[in-house]
Design a protein around this motif. Sequence first.
Motif, short mmCIF file in Angstrom:
data_model
loop_
_atom_site.label_atom_id
_atom_site.label_comp_id
_atom_site.label_asym_id
_atom_site.label_seq_id
_atom_site.Cartn_x
_atom_site.Cartn_y
_atom_site.Cartn_z
N VAL A 193 0.84 -1.20 0.00
CA VAL A 193 0.00 0.00 0.00
C VAL A 193 0.87 1.25 0.00
O VAL A 193 1.89 1.32 0.68
CB VAL A 193 -0.90 0.02 1.26
N ASN A 194 0.45 2.21 -0.80
CA ASN A 194 1.14 3.50 -0.85
C ASN A 194 2.56 3.48 -1.38
O ASN A 194 3.32 4.40 -1.17
CB ASN A 194 1.13 4.17 0.52
N GLN A 195 2.92 2.38 -2.02
CA GLN A 195 4.20 2.39 -2.74
C GLN A 195 3.94 3.01 -4.10
O GLN A 195 2.81 3.06 -4.56
CB GLN A 195 4.70 0.96 -2.91
N ASP A 198 -9.47 7.79 -8.09
CA ASP A 198 -9.03 9.18 -8.11
C ASP A 198 -8.02 9.49 -7.01
O ASP A 198 -7.05 10.19 -7.23
CB ASP A 198 -10.25 10.11 -7.94
N ASP A 199 -8.28 9.01 -5.82
CA ASP A 199 -7.46 9.44 -4.68
C ASP A 199 -7.59 8.44 -3.53
O ASP A 199 -8.57 8.45 -2.80
CB ASP A 199 -7.96 10.83 -4.23
N GLN A 230 -5.98 8.16 -0.67
CA GLN A 230 -5.96 8.75 0.66
C GLN A 230 -7.31 9.34 1.03
O GLN A 230 -7.84 9.09 2.11
CB GLN A 230 -4.91 9.86 0.68
N ALA A 231 -7.86 10.11 0.08
CA ALA A 231 -9.14 10.74 0.35
C ALA A 231 -10.21 9.67 0.53
O ALA A 231 -11.09 9.80 1.38
CB ALA A 231 -9.52 11.68 -0.78
N ALA A 232 -10.12 8.60 -0.26
CA ALA A 232 -11.10 7.53 -0.14
C ALA A 232 -11.02 6.92 1.25
O ALA A 232 -12.04 6.68 1.90
CB ALA A 232 -10.85 6.47 -1.19
N LEU A 233 -9.80 6.69 1.73
CA LEU A 233 -9.62 6.18 3.09
C LEU A 233 -10.24 7.14 4.10
O LEU A 233 -10.92 6.73 5.04
CB LEU A 233 -8.13 6.06 3.40
N PRO A 272 -13.35 1.37 2.68
CA PRO A 272 -12.32 0.39 3.02
C PRO A 272 -11.59 -0.10 1.77
O PRO A 272 -12.16 -0.82 0.95
CB PRO A 272 -13.12 -0.74 3.68
N LYS A 281 -9.29 -2.29 1.28
CA LYS A 281 -9.10 -3.73 1.12
C LYS A 281 -10.29 -4.36 0.43
O LYS A 281 -10.14 -5.13 -0.52
CB LYS A 281 -8.91 -4.37 2.49
N ILE A 332 -12.51 -2.90 -1.42
CA ILE A 332 -12.61 -2.41 -2.79
C ILE A 332 -11.68 -3.19 -3.71
O ILE A 332 -12.05 -3.58 -4.82
CB ILE A 332 -12.27 -0.91 -2.82
N LEU A 339 -5.01 7.52 9.62
CA LEU A 339 -4.54 7.50 8.23
C LEU A 339 -3.03 7.33 8.19
O LEU A 339 -2.44 7.20 7.14
CB LEU A 339 -4.92 8.80 7.51
N ALA A 345 -1.21 4.24 6.36
CA ALA A 345 -0.99 4.24 4.93
C ALA A 345 0.27 5.01 4.56
O ALA A 345 0.70 4.99 3.43
CB ALA A 345 -2.20 4.84 4.23
N PRO A 402 -9.55 3.25 9.49
CA PRO A 402 -10.23 4.52 9.17
C PRO A 402 -11.71 4.30 8.91
O PRO A 402 -12.55 5.11 9.30
CB PRO A 402 -9.52 4.99 7.90
N ASN A 403 -12.01 3.18 8.27
CA ASN A 403 -13.40 2.85 7.96
C ASN A 403 -14.26 2.75 9.23
O ASN A 403 -15.33 3.34 9.33
CB ASN A 403 -13.40 1.53 7.17
N MET A 457 -8.86 16.31 4.71
CA MET A 457 -7.41 16.41 4.58
C MET A 457 -6.93 17.74 4.04
O MET A 457 -7.64 18.46 3.34
CB MET A 457 -6.91 15.29 3.67
N HIS A 511 -8.28 17.36 -1.48
CA HIS A 511 -8.41 15.97 -1.92
C HIS A 511 -9.84 15.59 -2.31
O HIS A 511 -10.38 14.61 -1.81
CB HIS A 511 -7.93 15.01 -0.84
N PHE A 558 -12.49 14.08 -5.11
CA PHE A 558 -12.33 13.12 -6.19
C PHE A 558 -12.54 13.87 -7.49
O PHE A 558 -13.65 14.17 -7.88
CB PHE A 558 -13.33 11.98 -6.03
N GLU A 559 -11.43 14.14 -8.16
CA GLU A 559 -11.44 15.04 -9.33
C GLU A 559 -12.42 14.67 -10.42
O GLU A 559 -13.07 15.51 -10.99
CB GLU A 559 -10.04 15.08 -9.95
N HIS A 560 -12.48 13.36 -10.72
CA HIS A 560 -13.28 12.96 -11.88
C HIS A 560 -14.73 12.63 -11.52
O HIS A 560 -15.49 12.18 -12.37
CB HIS A 560 -12.63 11.79 -12.60
N ARG A 585 -18.49 16.68 1.98
CA ARG A 585 -18.33 15.23 1.86
C ARG A 585 -18.14 14.60 3.24
O ARG A 585 -18.70 13.55 3.54
CB ARG A 585 -17.11 14.96 0.98
#
Lengths: 338, 282
Positions: free
Chosen positions: A126-128, A217-218, A220-223, A228, A230, A232, B70, B73, B95-96, B107, B111, B113-115, B173
Amino acid sequence: MNPTTLRFGIWMLATPLLIATIGLGFQGLAAVNSAMFFTWGYFVEVLIAGLLQGVLYSLVALGFVLIFKASGVFNFAQGSMVLFAALTLVGFIEMGLHWTLAFVVTAGVMVLLAMVIEKVVLRPLVNQPHIILFMATIGIFYFLDGFGQTLWGSDVKLLDIGIPKDPRFILEGIFEGGILVNSFDLVAALVGAALVAVLALFFQYTRVGRALRAVADDHQAALSVGIPLKTIWVIVWSVAGIVALVAGIMWGSKAGVQFSLALIAFKALPVLILGGFTSIPGAIVGGLIIGAGEQVAEVFVGPLVGGAIQDWFAYMLALVFLLFRPQGLFGERIIERI
Amino acid sequence: MSHTATSPSPSPQAVAAGPILVVNNIEVIYDHVILVLKGVSLEVPKGGIVALLGANGAGKTTTLKAISNLLHAERGEVTKGSIELEGARVDALTPNDLVKAGVVQVMEGRHCFEHLTIEENLLTGAYTRKDGRAAVQDDIELVYNYFPRLKARRGSMAGYTSGGEQQMCAIGRALMSRPKMILLDEPSMGLAPQLVETIFETVKRLNEEEGVSFLLAEQNTNVALRYARYGYILENGRVVLDGDADKLRENEDVKEFYLGLSAGGRRSYRDVKHYKRRKRWL
């Protein structure tokens, strides 16, 4: 009317015109050059054969797009997933299961595989940077390639699930002698179309589909909003696995289940560059263009230059696209705010 | 509990005592070697707005990410101390699960979601909720109520909206998960002063009307101390000063270091440099 539908409409009108122009061009060429053979019926026949072949390319490309969308990773192993799925399916059928049952069991195996990949490969990375994940998928490619053949043997196997293969003539009234179409290719096209429609709806309108696009898209933001990662990833690799299974069935019934199936994935590369790595409709249209383009080029232009155009045509086209439209036909526009 | 000059009447939530969040002496290490937080403790009262202040690299963002989990990560780890939400430890939650428990982070740098469109962005914020489509739709209307600008841009891709709209989108959001508490990281970053004021004004309204507690990390000390009720000042991974917001604003050191004011009028650059250097090597 929003610009996307407008553009789509314009292309729907322009495409037949474009094809007709190409046909006219060939007709002109044939008139001055006796090495070329051209009739409209033959042209349409080659075109349709190419389009149907293209659907098979699209099926493979689709698997790439799914994983790339959700994780930004180019999954090198998609080809070997196709092979592995097809081998597993044939293995179960040989064990005496009916093909529908074998399909369900194999789909289960692909989901299991997705879970293992997530746990063993993706989670520790993750995050590499993306290149690291890409390298990891090369590892998965070789593992699956070897593992599948260890489990099920390395012989070329026949896969027959009863799709009709007889050729048939259509449009006999319009063209002299009619047009020869392989009914197997027609079935493949229908299956491909259905699969794409389902996936497109899933991505656009469901909660999980939206979350998949958000992750794309992102991360980090999704987290941070509580998606979750994993789960996804397991979902998206499972879906890619099942798409690989469908592609494996189609290619396997056509050409036999053997190692070269894994290499078909490389034909999907130019399809992706053409259609855009992030677009499901792009994978389809890209596949159709590549399939039809290489077939038509081979048959009509091939004799003029000594043939074998089919081998490089797709890659040339991809190169041209990289120069002028690097995000592909339908790729997500690279957003740059000024 | 004290109040800033901008909120003279105590809001009902502020009176309901007891901390919602307690951070107890946490230490954070990145990559197993880089010690970033060296024992940070702080408390956010229920229905409070608390500011976390400090220069670049002081550890504000790390503190927020330690709370929202976070950090994992980014190869960071909380090695000592504890974090409690309403009395229960939350250090080990994903986080969930934490979002489900009611803490969500906005954040730094928005951040979005651009699209995805603005509305789809808001919908992803409701991912963890299980209370049905109608409730989510109601909350979208609520967010539009607080940020009318978002309603006008609901169909636009978030990547094409302005910085201010993206900040609103990010906060909206976060609201969609119906949080008890929002960790807000640098909401003023890159925004025009007027817009910063609008954003903070909305934060205050959300705090008073929806009862959401806020922990906000800010470099813009001036604005942050006007809207927060309590402040912590971080330096080099430690809390060096804390107190009621209006007391902090009157504090000579804070005035000098963070607000750019000093008792003796303007001083020459050389004096300041000298003074700061002495202070640093203390």
